[in-house]
Each structure stands twice: as structure tokens, then as C-alpha cells.
Design an enzyme around this catalytic site. Sequence first.
Site, PDB file in Angstrom:
ATOM      1  N   SER A 179       0.818  -1.226   0.000  1.00  0.00           N
ATOM      2  CA  SER A 179       0.000   0.000   0.000  1.00  0.00           C
ATOM      3  C   SER A 179       0.852   1.278   0.000  1.00  0.00           C
ATOM      4  CB  SER A 179      -0.937   0.008   1.209  1.00  0.00           C
ATOM      5  OG  SER A 179      -0.191  -0.128   2.402  1.00  0.00           O
ATOM      6  N   ASP A 420      -3.324   6.760  11.754  1.00  0.00           N
ATOM      7  CA  ASP A 420      -2.521   6.069  10.752  1.00  0.00           C
ATOM      8  C   ASP A 420      -1.207   6.835  10.603  1.00  0.00           C
ATOM      9  OD1 ASP A 420      -1.225   5.149   8.508  1.00  0.00           O
ATOM     10  OD2 ASP A 420      -2.978   5.217   7.193  1.00  0.00           O
ATOM     11  N   HIS A 423       0.942   5.348   6.420  1.00  0.00           N
ATOM     12  CA  HIS A 423       0.769   5.866   5.056  1.00  0.00           C
ATOM     13  C   HIS A 423       1.040   7.367   5.021  1.00  0.00           C
ATOM     14  CE1 HIS A 423      -1.557   2.086   5.328  1.00  0.00           C
ATOM     15  NE2 HIS A 423      -0.995   1.880   4.147  1.00  0.00           N
TER      16      HIS A 423
END
Length: 441
Positions: A179, A420, A423
Site C-alpha cells: 500500500s 494512521d 501511510h
Amino acid sequence: MMQRWSRKKTHFPLLVILLLIFIVFTVLYNELSIQQIHEEPDPVHHRQETSITYVKPNRLSPAHEVLDRFSKCNATRDYSGRRIASLDRTVKTGPRRVASERCDVFSGKWVFDNASYPLYNESHCPYMSDQLACHKHGRPDLGYQYWRWQPHNCNLNRWDVTEMWEKLRGKRLMFVGDSLNRGQWISMVCLLQSVIPANKRTMSPNAHLTIFRAEEYNATVEFLWAPLLVESNSDDPVNHRLDERIIRPDSVLKHASQWEHADILVFNTYLWWRQGPVKLLWSAEENGTCEELDGKGAMELAMKAWADWVAAKVDPLKKRVFFATMSPTHLWSREWEPGSEGNCYNEKTPMELESYWGSGSDLPTMRMVDDVLGRLSSKVSVLNITQLSEYRKDGHPSIYRKFWETLRPEQLSNPASYSDCIHWCLPGVPDVWNELLFHLL
Ligand SMILES: *[C@@H]1O[C@H](CO)[C@@H](O)[C@H](O)[C@H]1NC(C)=O
Ligand SMILES: *[C@@H]1O[C@H](CO)[C@@H](O)[C@H](O)[C@H]1NC(C)=O
Ligand SMILES: *[C@@H]1O[C@H](CO)[C@@H](O)[C@H](O)[C@H]1NC(C)=O
Ligand SMILES: *[C@@H]1O[C@H](CO)[C@@H](O)[C@H](O)[C@H]1NC(C)=O
Ligand SMILES: *[C@@H]1O[C@H](CO)[C@@H](O)[C@H](O)[C@H]1NC(C)=O
Ligand SMILES: *[C@@H]1O[C@H](CO)[C@@H](O)[C@H](O)[C@H]1NC(C)=O
């Protein structure tokens, strides 16, 4: 020996003596290189040399069953010590293609520059992901969008969208990995799409391979989901949240059959190995018995199987291959601000501490990657994004993203708990990774 040598010398014609010297040297030399092979440190584990079996990765269609998310191990035993043959035996070491002969573009600092950044507007990119659109999901401070990467000893080529399209004309650019690499792909598509009229571009539905196509340049920018590079039970682009990871350490074929047609390849892999142990299902294993190995050891096997493919199949004159090093995480603010108890949430500026290195970026893994890439010499260029991204504690979505699950009240009352910090927001840090790619192409 010396004595016998000189005694016999008088009886032998010169030619025979030269021949003997040659033989002695050849034997000596061979012994030396064998010794070197034996003395090579083995970062996976320390075992008796005699117990190591080398396995050649598959280069032809495998006879075995292809792994999917329903695959199971029939039984599990300890790691047998089997290793991937290619790099240990066949590939010669050579000088690595240095990022740029003149200057290390990965060594530098972040400079605030709200005149030229961001390179695109978040809401103007129709391909933006809800996981990365931080402004859309409520991030109030936009400072993270305004930073330019300034190498210490030179300047990066200025991002030029038309020039990039010219580099891509008639070509397939493919990102392969997890990702984080998908984030870099979305960044690239957002950087590139604005100059293509809406009716001259297409995006295929999200799948194992997702393709952005620009008609007038006859070019594609693609993303292939292969978080572990080798074949695994996590290769479904959507349903891959599994308790147990199973890989085929000696097979990249399932993915290579898709990526081999690309002209420019950008690979990454790292974070998925951090949650080891990993189950290994070797192709020769008839009874479905897995072996268990720690994440880093398993990553090394996968990197070597991948490297075997690169060594065998890549002609550097026809294909460019890049490998992006590990993307750092900022899970514990105590690492850059001793005494604090948060994570990346509420961080608004990059770190100024030169050569800061957090615990998320594993140094032994970096050395292993150095070693594998070093052996591929000029066939792979490194996108060494780790150090420059380490500084960007402000660049993660934290709570400003779409979450798949509905959050529980206790999570909502404590934002730091569900941030998060892995990312990256877009526009943001991955745009700079792509500027570096542009610079090196
Ligand atoms: C850039 O930042 C400076 C200092 O924060 C501010 O004065 C200026 O208005 C900003 N310019 C733009 C174009 O946002
Ligand atoms: C992005 O575009 C929107 C709508 O056109 C505009 O309101 C916003 O100010 C722009 N944002 C930036 C950072 O330029
Ligand atoms: C488009 O590019 C592909 C390679 O990606 C090439 O095979 C094909 O001939 C090109 N088509 C045109 C019309 O240039
Ligand atoms: C697979 O199982 C059979 C029957 O139990 C056994 O004879 C054979 O040795 C096993 N093969 C391997 C590779 O373990
Ligand atoms: C695992 O065991 C089952 C039942 O014993 C068998 O049907 C299957 O073929 C085995 N899997 C593999 C990969 O050998
Ligand atoms: C990447 O850069 C770091 C320093 O920031 C260095 O230690 C490492 O060896 C480099 N890795 C590769 C693969 O070039």
C-alpha cells in the site's frame, strides 16, 4: 615442497615449469574463491555449512497449486535452512549504479516552499484515495503540502509534467508492491493526469493489476498488488487481512508474468514482513508442510528470489528497474520528543534533526537490502526514500482519513489511539519520491 620444486626444476623444460606454476596458481585461486563463498556471513541464521540446501527459484510455470487466501499449511515445522541459490552462487558482484554520479540526491533537507508546492490540488485529482486525502477528511493544517526536498550538493530536476509524459511515451510504468507503493502510484497518477483531457484517459477498476492509460502518449501507469513480491496467500488486492502469512519463497512467477512486460518498474516491500513469523511453502514440498521463519529472514528469501528474476530477465538497456527502500513509520513520538506519549497525530512540521532514524526503519533489514541490490549492480537503481521520509513526522494521515471499520467510542475519544502513522497524505511526501524517480529516469 619448495625443496622438491627447486630440485626438479633443473630437469624440466621451461614450458613445463610455467605450466606447473599456472596449475598451482589456478588451484590456489579456486580455493580462495571457495573460501570466500564459505566465509560469507549468513544474516538469516547461523548454521553448519553442510546443512544448507540451496533452492533455485522457479523460472518456468510452476506445477504446484497457486496460493490464495484460502490456502492452508497442512503442518508446520521449523525452518530447514534452505536458501535461495541465485545470489549466493551465480550473480557476480559489481559496482552499483550510483543514484547520480555527481551528487547523492537522497541526502538533503526539507525546505518550506509554498510558492511551488503542492504540485497538484487534492480535490482536483479524480483518482485520489480516501485513505490519503487528508484535507478532505478534515485535516486543518495544510503545512505538510508545502515542503520541497533540497539535496545538499545539487538541485533536483524541476518536476515537469510534459517532460515526464515524453519519458513515458509508448511505455508501461508499473509500481509493484504494497500500500505504500500504491500511494506512490496514486501520487504519480495525480501528478500526471491534469494535462490529459478527461476523454483521453482511462482508469481500470481496482484489481490485482490496476491501469491508468493516457491515449495520446500511448502510455500506462500501473499498480500491481504484490506486497511480499513472491507468491503469497495475501495477493488478493482487497481481502488480504489474514492471521497467517504463507509465501512460496522460491516463486515470483505469479506476479512476474504480469510485471515482465513493463518498461519501467518500481518495486517495494518491507512493512508486511514486520509482523512475522511467516510460513514458507517451498515448491518442492509435496505434502503441504510449511516451515516457519521470522519476518526478516523470510524477506531475505523473497528479495533473493526477486533478485534472481532481475538478474536473469532484465536487460538494463531495455528496462529500468527501481527499488524503493523502506517507508518509515512514526508510531511513537517519544523517539523524536523524549518524554512525550503520542504518535504522529498533531505533528505539523518536519524534523530538523539531521540523520534522525526511528525504530520503524530496521537497520539490519536495510543492510540486507543493500547487499541484495549491490549484487544486482547496474540492473537496479535505488530509490532511497528512507532517510528523507524519516524527517516527515508531519506527513501521515493520522486521524484524517476514511477508516474501513466504524470506530468505537473509546477510539473516537482518544484520537491518538487510531492514528494512521504509516501511510502518507497526498499531496505530500510520495510526490517527492516521484520527483526523485523523474530525476533519475
Ligand atoms: C506562504 O507562506 C508565507 C509565510 O507563512 C505567507 O506569508 C504567504 O502568504 C504564503 N503564500 C502562499 C502563496 O500561500
Ligand atoms: C484546491 O481547489 C479548490 C477548489 O478549486 C480550492 O478551493 C482550494 O483552495 C485549492 N487548494 C489549494 C491548496 O490550492
Ligand atoms: C503503444 O505502445 C505499445 C508498447 O507499450 C506498442 O507495442 C504499440 O505499438 C504502441 N502503439 C502505437 C500506436 O504507437
Ligand atoms: C509426504 O508424505 C508421504 C506419506 O506420508 C511420505 O512418504 C513422504 O516422504 C512425504 N514427502 C515429503 C517431501 O515430506
Ligand atoms: C494437505 O492435506 C490434504 C488432506 O490430507 C490433502 O488433500 C492435500 O492435498 C494436502 N495439500 C498439499 C498441498 O499437499
Ligand atoms: C540508503 O541510505 C542510507 C542512509 O540514509 C544508507 O545507510 C543505506 O545504505 C542506503 N541504502 C541503499 C539500498 O542504498
